[in-house]
Design a protein around this motif. Structure first.
Motif, short mmCIF file in Angstrom:
data_model
loop_
_atom_site.label_atom_id
_atom_site.label_comp_id
_atom_site.label_asym_id
_atom_site.label_seq_id
_atom_site.Cartn_x
_atom_site.Cartn_y
_atom_site.Cartn_z
N PRO A 76 40.96 92.33 57.47
CA PRO A 76 40.59 90.65 57.15
C PRO A 76 41.33 90.81 55.54
CG PRO A 76 38.93 92.46 55.98
CD PRO A 76 39.58 93.20 57.39
N MET A 77 42.50 91.79 55.21
CA MET A 77 43.37 91.88 53.77
C MET A 77 44.47 90.96 54.26
SD MET A 77 43.08 95.04 55.18
CE MET A 77 41.59 95.42 53.68
N LEU A 78 45.19 91.17 55.38
CA LEU A 78 45.87 91.31 56.33
C LEU A 78 46.57 89.76 55.69
CD1 LEU A 78 48.87 92.78 57.23
CD2 LEU A 78 47.90 92.32 59.13
N GLY A 79 47.79 89.82 55.42
CA GLY A 79 48.08 87.84 55.18
C GLY A 79 49.14 87.47 55.86
N GLN A 80 49.92 86.92 55.73
CA GLN A 80 51.44 86.45 56.57
C GLN A 80 52.66 86.84 55.99
OE1 GLN A 80 51.96 82.68 53.31
NE2 GLN A 80 53.87 83.38 54.74
N ARG A 94 61.59 91.03 55.32
CA ARG A 94 61.02 90.48 55.20
C ARG A 94 59.46 91.42 54.22
NH1 ARG A 94 59.75 87.10 59.23
NH2 ARG A 94 62.23 87.05 60.27
N GLY A 95 58.48 90.70 54.14
CA GLY A 95 57.27 90.62 52.76
C GLY A 95 55.53 91.00 54.18
N ILE A 96 54.77 91.65 53.40
CA ILE A 96 53.57 91.59 53.78
C ILE A 96 52.48 91.18 52.78
CG2 ILE A 96 51.88 92.06 55.57
CD1 ILE A 96 53.44 94.01 56.45
N VAL A 97 51.97 89.29 52.82
CA VAL A 97 50.96 89.30 52.04
C VAL A 97 49.49 90.05 52.91
CG1 VAL A 97 49.53 87.19 50.87
CG2 VAL A 97 52.61 87.40 51.87
N LEU A 98 49.28 90.44 51.38
CA LEU A 98 47.91 90.82 51.34
C LEU A 98 46.90 89.83 50.55
CD1 LEU A 98 48.18 94.95 50.84
CD2 LEU A 98 48.11 93.28 52.40
N GLU A 99 46.39 89.88 51.11
CA GLU A 99 44.62 88.12 50.16
C GLU A 99 43.72 89.38 49.77
OE1 GLU A 99 45.46 85.77 50.34
OE2 GLU A 99 46.83 84.63 52.32
N ASN A 135 35.56 92.23 47.74
CA ASN A 135 35.28 93.46 47.35
C ASN A 135 37.02 94.00 47.15
OD1 ASN A 135 32.52 93.60 48.29
ND2 ASN A 135 33.75 94.66 50.19
N ALA A 136 37.60 92.83 46.98
CA ALA A 136 38.98 93.40 46.44
C ALA A 136 40.35 92.20 46.20
CB ALA A 136 39.84 94.47 47.30
N THR A 137 41.00 92.36 45.24
CA THR A 137 42.22 91.53 45.05
C THR A 137 43.56 92.07 45.84
OG1 THR A 137 42.85 92.59 43.61
CG2 THR A 137 41.61 90.60 43.79
N GLY A 138 44.60 91.04 46.31
CA GLY A 138 45.68 91.26 46.98
C GLY A 138 45.94 92.65 46.37
N ALA A 139 45.67 92.20 45.11
CA ALA A 139 46.43 93.54 44.39
C ALA A 139 46.15 94.49 44.28
CB ALA A 139 46.43 92.55 43.16
N SER A 185 48.37 102.99 59.52
CA SER A 185 47.14 104.35 59.09
C SER A 185 46.75 103.86 58.66
CB SER A 185 47.44 105.08 59.32
OG SER A 185 46.69 107.03 59.45
N ALA A 186 47.52 103.51 56.44
CA ALA A 186 46.42 103.63 55.35
C ALA A 186 45.97 101.90 55.31
CB ALA A 186 47.99 103.33 54.69
N LEU A 187 46.60 101.49 56.52
CA LEU A 187 45.90 99.58 56.12
C LEU A 187 44.59 100.24 56.84
CD1 LEU A 187 48.72 97.04 58.01
CD2 LEU A 187 47.33 97.21 55.47
N GLU A 188 44.27 100.74 57.90
CA GLU A 188 42.94 101.58 57.79
C GLU A 188 42.13 101.99 56.94
OE1 GLU A 188 43.57 103.96 61.24
OE2 GLU A 188 44.17 101.96 62.77
N THR A 189 42.35 102.46 55.86
CA THR A 189 41.31 103.03 55.64
C THR A 189 41.01 101.78 53.79
OG1 THR A 189 43.44 103.54 52.91
CG2 THR A 189 43.31 105.00 54.99
N LEU A 190 41.51 100.80 54.09
CA LEU A 190 41.60 99.09 53.27
C LEU A 190 39.79 98.68 52.81
CD1 LEU A 190 44.54 98.08 52.62
CD2 LEU A 190 44.06 99.80 51.20
#
Length: 417
Positions: free
Chosen positions: A336-340, A348-353, A357-361, A410-415
């Motif tokens: 759900p934190m994965l943005g555009q 390329r960049g990936i925005v984290l929204e 429970n947490a900010t994108g930062a 795999s790292a995204l799955e831990t967020l």
């Protein structure tokens, strides 16, 4: 890891110490191996230790390591200048000076633009980044951590919103802000320079709106303003073209280059129209190490390797893999934190929204640590430090790229959402 005798004002993203690298992979002092998606923050578009560059550097060391060009010229500097005239895709002959760093290139560009126009005013952009020297700091469109505790900086500098498909700012928004600036703050005929990144680096890999770029070009032509494109990070193939301004169909008056120009050795340049570059008196430009002979040997090889065909193929391979991975992750609805996805080509960049429970930062900070533990090195960007910038070498092997993207997934799955 402790870094004794190093100023604590240096921010360390990854507390490890690497000792060797090959293309897109590095190894630290403890023998741990990593896939490198940072590349020296955009310095290693040809990867760690490209064999052709290494060969050229070794051969140059045996002949001449250095001569200060403004005291005693050497052939390598001249050859780089000639190569840049062919490599930079503009319609006019290119005049240049070589520098040690991108910030130094930006400083010298300001000098020659002031001398050429007889003016001092500068327009820069929110979220832009042009260096850490006093003058370039004021160009940066972000206070923390660059401008804190420094007081007044060289100016005058005026900032505008940066219009891009990658943010919520339209061409019309920025044109209105520019009109207001010229009506309220400073007349156009007192502006020396407009400086902008065709694709913002530190700002989050955002592509400048092409219509606004054309508007800037027309304004600069009308009022004799020097248009500077900063391609220190976006240049030398990062977007799949030699320089990102080709995507905008607008030419600058001056172009700033650096980072991947010499494949890891310190070299940068400011290049552009001769009538601007020749504005200072003899002796007004120069530098002890600028255009070092060994760095010049590397740069000549870089330009030889970066043919249109190679850049197109490398850029398409990277772009396709990143876009497909991002689409697959979005479609899975697991993150759900994965943005555009921001940027263009292989930049390329990936925005984290923000999530419940947490900010994108906070998500990105956790992602950097987890990915490192899984053998992948990543780099943040953006005003809020919530945009992951992907800088694997253009030359990365397909299997290594896929492995790196799998580790990122795999790292995204831990967020935690």
């Amino acid at each position: 890891m402790a870094f004794s005798h190093i100023s604590e004002s240096l921010g360390i993203v990854h507390p490890i110490c690497i000792e060797r690298g090959h293309n897109a992979e590095v190894q630290d002092e403890d023998g741990n191996r990593y896939i490198d998606f940072i590349g020296g923050i955009g310095v290693l578009n040809l990867g760690h230790g490209h064999p052709a560059v290494v060969e050229a550097v070794k051969a140059q060391v045996d002949k001449l390591m250095h001569s200060a060009f403004n005291a005693v010229p050497h052939r390598g500097y001249l050859q780089v200048a000639e190569a840049l005239n062919d490599f930079v895709p503009v319609s006019f002959p290119v005049s240049c000076m070589l520098t040690n760093s991108g910030a130094e290139a930006a400083e010298n560009a300001l000098k020659v633009a002031r001398a050429h126009t007889g003016r001092q005013g500068v327009i820069a952009f929110d979220d832009g980044f042009h260096g850490r020297t006093l003058s370039t700091l004021n160009l940066n469109g972000k206070v923390k951590p660059y401008k804190n505790r420094l007081g007044a900086l060289p100016g005058p500098v005026y900032h505008l919103p940066f219009p891009s498909r990658d943010n919520a700012i339209s061409c019309e928004d920025s044109m209105a802000a520019l009109s207001r600036l010229l009506e309220v703050e400073i007349p156009a005929d007192e502006i020396a320079v407009i400086i902008v990144e065709p694709v913002q680096g530190e700002g989050g890999f955002r592509l400048l709106n092409a219509d606004f770029a054309a508007h800037l070009r027309a304004l600069c032509d009308q009022y004799g303003i020097v248009l500077i494109f900063d391609e220190i990070q976006s240049g030398f193939g990062r977007t799949g073209s030699r320089f990102a301004f080709s995507h905008l169909n607008v030419e600058p008056d001056l172009l700033l280059m650096g980072k991947s120009m010499a494949a890891g050795l310190p070299l940068a340049a400011v290049a552009g129209k001769a009538e601007i570059m020749n504005s200072l008196p003899i002796g007004g430009l120069g530098g002890t190490y600028s255009g070092n002979a060994v760095s010049c040997a590397a740069a000549r090889t870089v330009m030889d390797l970066m043919t249109e065909e190679n850049l197109r193929r490398w850029g398409e391979n990277l772009e396709t893999a990143i876009i497909n991975a991002h689409r697959r992750w979005h479609a899975s609805e697991r993150f759900p934190m994965l943005g555009q996805l921001t940027g263009i080509g292989a930049m390329r960049g990936i925005v984290l929204e923000d999530t419940a429970n947490a900010t994108g930062a906070e998500h990105l900070s956790a992602l950097l640590k987890t990915a490192r533990k899984q053998g992948l090195l990543l780099m943040p960007s953006g005003r809020k430090r919530n945009i992951l910038r992907l800088l694997p070498p253009l030359t990365i092997e397909p299997e290594v790229l896929n492995d790196g993207l799998a580790r990122l997934e795999s790292a995204l799955e831990t967020l935690q959402p």
